[in-house]
Design an enzyme around this catalytic site. Structure first.
Site, PDB file in Angstrom:
ATOM      1  N   ARG A 171       0.810  -1.209  -0.223  1.00  0.00           N
ATOM      2  CA  ARG A 171      -0.029   0.041   0.067  1.00  0.00           C
ATOM      3  C   ARG A 171       0.926   1.176  -0.113  1.00  0.00           C
ATOM      4  O   ARG A 171       1.881   1.478   0.759  1.00  0.00           O
ATOM      5  CB  ARG A 171      -0.951   0.128   1.140  1.00  0.00           C
ATOM      6  CG  ARG A 171      -1.794  -1.053   1.400  1.00  0.00           C
ATOM      7  CD  ARG A 171      -2.627  -0.818   2.785  1.00  0.00           C
ATOM      8  NE  ARG A 171      -3.305  -2.093   3.063  1.00  0.00           N
ATOM      9  CZ  ARG A 171      -3.268  -2.586   4.367  1.00  0.00           C
ATOM     10  NH1 ARG A 171      -2.937  -1.654   5.597  1.00  0.00           N
ATOM     11  NH2 ARG A 171      -4.141  -3.521   4.859  1.00  0.00           N
ATOM     12  N   HIS A 213       2.624  -3.066   5.272  1.00  0.00           N
ATOM     13  CA  HIS A 213       2.160  -2.950   3.868  1.00  0.00           C
ATOM     14  C   HIS A 213       2.803  -1.948   3.299  1.00  0.00           C
ATOM     15  O   HIS A 213       2.864  -1.895   2.005  1.00  0.00           O
ATOM     16  CB  HIS A 213       0.775  -2.704   3.962  1.00  0.00           C
ATOM     17  CG  HIS A 213      -0.301  -3.883   4.390  1.00  0.00           C
ATOM     18  ND1 HIS A 213      -0.413  -4.924   3.510  1.00  0.00           N
ATOM     19  CD2 HIS A 213      -0.703  -4.211   5.663  1.00  0.00           C
ATOM     20  CE1 HIS A 213      -1.156  -5.923   4.255  1.00  0.00           C
ATOM     21  NE2 HIS A 213      -1.305  -5.537   5.442  1.00  0.00           N
ATOM     22  N   ASP A 238      -2.036  -9.672   3.513  1.00  0.00           N
ATOM     23  CA  ASP A 238      -3.478 -10.015   4.321  1.00  0.00           C
ATOM     24  C   ASP A 238      -3.821 -11.338   3.274  1.00  0.00           C
ATOM     25  O   ASP A 238      -4.193 -11.096   1.912  1.00  0.00           O
ATOM     26  CB  ASP A 238      -4.330  -9.040   4.279  1.00  0.00           C
ATOM     27  CG  ASP A 238      -4.061  -7.834   5.159  1.00  0.00           C
ATOM     28  OD1 ASP A 238      -3.049  -8.039   5.839  1.00  0.00           O
ATOM     29  OD2 ASP A 238      -4.600  -6.690   5.077  1.00  0.00           O
ATOM     30  N   TYR A 248      -7.703 -10.900  17.215  1.00  0.00           N
ATOM     31  CA  TYR A 248      -7.155  -9.811  17.015  1.00  0.00           C
ATOM     32  C   TYR A 248      -8.054  -8.493  16.397  1.00  0.00           C
ATOM     33  O   TYR A 248      -8.547  -8.995  15.340  1.00  0.00           O
ATOM     34  CB  TYR A 248      -5.553  -9.741  16.465  1.00  0.00           C
ATOM     35  CG  TYR A 248      -4.939  -8.450  16.681  1.00  0.00           C
ATOM     36  CD1 TYR A 248      -4.062  -8.484  17.838  1.00  0.00           C
ATOM     37  CD2 TYR A 248      -4.981  -7.731  15.813  1.00  0.00           C
ATOM     38  CE1 TYR A 248      -3.202  -7.245  17.950  1.00  0.00           C
ATOM     39  CE2 TYR A 248      -4.117  -6.373  15.797  1.00  0.00           C
ATOM     40  CZ  TYR A 248      -3.399  -6.187  16.797  1.00  0.00           C
ATOM     41  OH  TYR A 248      -2.745  -5.115  17.008  1.00  0.00           O
ATOM     42  N   HIS A 305      -9.235  -8.440  12.743  1.00  0.00           N
ATOM     43  CA  HIS A 305      -8.749  -9.656  11.759  1.00  0.00           C
ATOM     44  C   HIS A 305      -9.190 -10.696  11.947  1.00  0.00           C
ATOM     45  O   HIS A 305      -8.772 -11.917  11.911  1.00  0.00           O
ATOM     46  CB  HIS A 305      -6.972  -9.704  12.329  1.00  0.00           C
ATOM     47  CG  HIS A 305      -6.168  -8.720  11.842  1.00  0.00           C
ATOM     48  ND1 HIS A 305      -6.269  -7.404  12.331  1.00  0.00           N
ATOM     49  CD2 HIS A 305      -5.162  -8.605  10.809  1.00  0.00           C
ATOM     50  CE1 HIS A 305      -5.331  -6.705  11.786  1.00  0.00           C
ATOM     51  NE2 HIS A 305      -4.747  -7.511  10.876  1.00  0.00           N
ATOM     52  N   ASP A 351     -11.606 -11.519   9.701  1.00  0.00           N
ATOM     53  CA  ASP A 351     -11.684 -12.112   8.214  1.00  0.00           C
ATOM     54  C   ASP A 351     -10.483 -12.338   7.212  1.00  0.00           C
ATOM     55  O   ASP A 351     -10.744 -12.429   6.062  1.00  0.00           O
ATOM     56  CB  ASP A 351     -12.898 -10.940   7.493  1.00  0.00           C
ATOM     57  CG  ASP A 351     -12.410  -9.622   7.522  1.00  0.00           C
ATOM     58  OD1 ASP A 351     -11.075  -9.470   7.862  1.00  0.00           O
ATOM     59  OD2 ASP A 351     -12.938  -8.828   6.886  1.00  0.00           O
ATOM     60  N   HIS A 352      -9.577 -12.245   7.886  1.00  0.00           N
ATOM     61  CA  HIS A 352      -8.261 -12.431   7.242  1.00  0.00           C
ATOM     62  C   HIS A 352      -7.122 -12.700   8.114  1.00  0.00           C
ATOM     63  O   HIS A 352      -7.245 -12.444   9.346  1.00  0.00           O
ATOM     64  CB  HIS A 352      -7.839 -11.225   6.308  1.00  0.00           C
ATOM     65  CG  HIS A 352      -7.361 -10.226   6.948  1.00  0.00           C
ATOM     66  ND1 HIS A 352      -8.321  -9.165   7.389  1.00  0.00           N
ATOM     67  CD2 HIS A 352      -6.234  -9.410   7.271  1.00  0.00           C
ATOM     68  CE1 HIS A 352      -7.531  -8.239   8.112  1.00  0.00           C
ATOM     69  NE2 HIS A 352      -6.365  -8.132   7.683  1.00  0.00           N
ATOM     70  N   HIS A 390      -3.164 -11.425   8.640  1.00  0.00           N
ATOM     71  CA  HIS A 390      -2.210 -10.741   8.410  1.00  0.00           C
ATOM     72  C   HIS A 390      -0.593 -11.125   8.480  1.00  0.00           C
ATOM     73  O   HIS A 390      -0.531 -11.694   9.519  1.00  0.00           O
ATOM     74  CB  HIS A 390      -2.063  -9.346   9.111  1.00  0.00           C
ATOM     75  CG  HIS A 390      -1.148  -8.572   8.742  1.00  0.00           C
ATOM     76  ND1 HIS A 390      -1.020  -7.424   8.113  1.00  0.00           N
ATOM     77  CD2 HIS A 390       0.364  -8.579   9.558  1.00  0.00           C
ATOM     78  CE1 HIS A 390       0.611  -6.779   7.890  1.00  0.00           C
ATOM     79  NE2 HIS A 390       1.152  -7.519   9.111  1.00  0.00           N
TER      80      HIS A 390
HETATM   81 ZN   LIG Z   1      -2.385  -6.497   6.950  1.00  0.00          ZN
END
Ligand SMILES: [Zn+2]
Length: 262
Positions: free
Chosen positions: A173, A189, A196, A224, A227, A229-230, A232
């Protein structure tokens, strides 16, 4: 007379065989010329050079639990152990020596742009739909190189999950994009060192737990905040450009992965 000649010919042929075999070995071209990178010699403990560095990028995902493989171009015990794990994972003889068998497998795994087979630059640079590697704290070249290392770790993680697809929902990002999505101020990122993940055929917890064995020093997952739904994953321990210390930080309480760092 005829039989004798034939016999002599057979003997001569048999004697010539070992010679032929040796000549073939000596004159053997590289196992495979690859579109990305071709190794020209066997590598093992004690060797150093750019070819070792190239190898380290590709086996960094086989670092072992809570460990990392330094990308320093020196083939030490950790590189040898990572090569062994790579070899085991792909059914090769696990001797810790990178030779033709190991290279052939690596060539089969890498695309011509050096990305591993199941991940691509376009998957990692989709931050806010802008594409490209600029707009972060590092040069585009450095960011892209970090993303490549991230992908080879992901390839190892994917293998460990039984060759099940792993979707990357966010990779690099730019600062602007990171702000837009509400990312942490010094998010990994920004450096190309994070991804992710949403595994397609395994659970988030399976991925979070497995990530601990594949060179990821930052892991956040279910339990956490934000987090669920994914997962990291990142390489903060190797990142000397960020402002955080080079430690391991894992937290996915719902997966039995403790909060806090070491
Ligand atoms: Zn992330």
């Amino acid at each position: 007379m005829r039989a004798e000649t034939l016999k002599r010919a057979v003997v001569a042929f048999a004697l010539a065989l070992p010679g032929v075999a040796i000549a073939t070995v000596v004159a053997a071209p590289p196992a495979h010329a690859d579109g990305c990178y071709t190794w020209k010699r066997n590598l093992y403990q004690g060797r150093s050079g750019d070819d070792v560095r190239q190898l380290q990028i590709r086996v960094a995902g086989w670092a072992g639990t809570r460990d990392i493989v330094e990308n320093d171009g020196r083939y030490g015990p950790k590189t040898a152990a990572a090569v062994k794990r790579f070899q085991s994972a792909y059914g090769l003889k696990a001797d810790g020596v990178a030779g033709p068998q190991t290279y052939t497998k690596l060539y089969a795994l890498q695309d011509n742009d050096c990305t591993p087979r199941h991940f691509s630059y376009s998957e990692l640079d989709n931050g806010c739909g802008l594409g490209g590697w600029s707009g972060g704290p590092l040069s585009a070249t450095k960011t892209k190189a970090n993303a490549l290392r991230t992908m080879w770790k992901l390839e190892a993680l994917r293998r460990d999950l039984g060759d099940k697809p792993v979707l990357v929902t966010s990779g690099f990002r730019s600062k602007e994009c990171n702000q837009q999505v509400g990312g942490a101020a010094d998010s990994q990122h920004l450096y190309g060192t994070a991804a992710d993940l949403v595994p397609q055929d395994s659970s988030l917890c399976d991925a979070a737990r497995a990530a601990r064995d594949h060179g990821f020093s930052g892991i956040y997952g279910p339990g956490y905040p934000d987090h669920d739904d994914h997962v990291h994953v990142d390489s903060r321990r190797e990142n000397n450009s960020d402002q955080t210390s080079n430690t391991t930080v894992w937290s996915a309480p719902d997966c039995g992965i403790g909060a806090g760092s070491d």
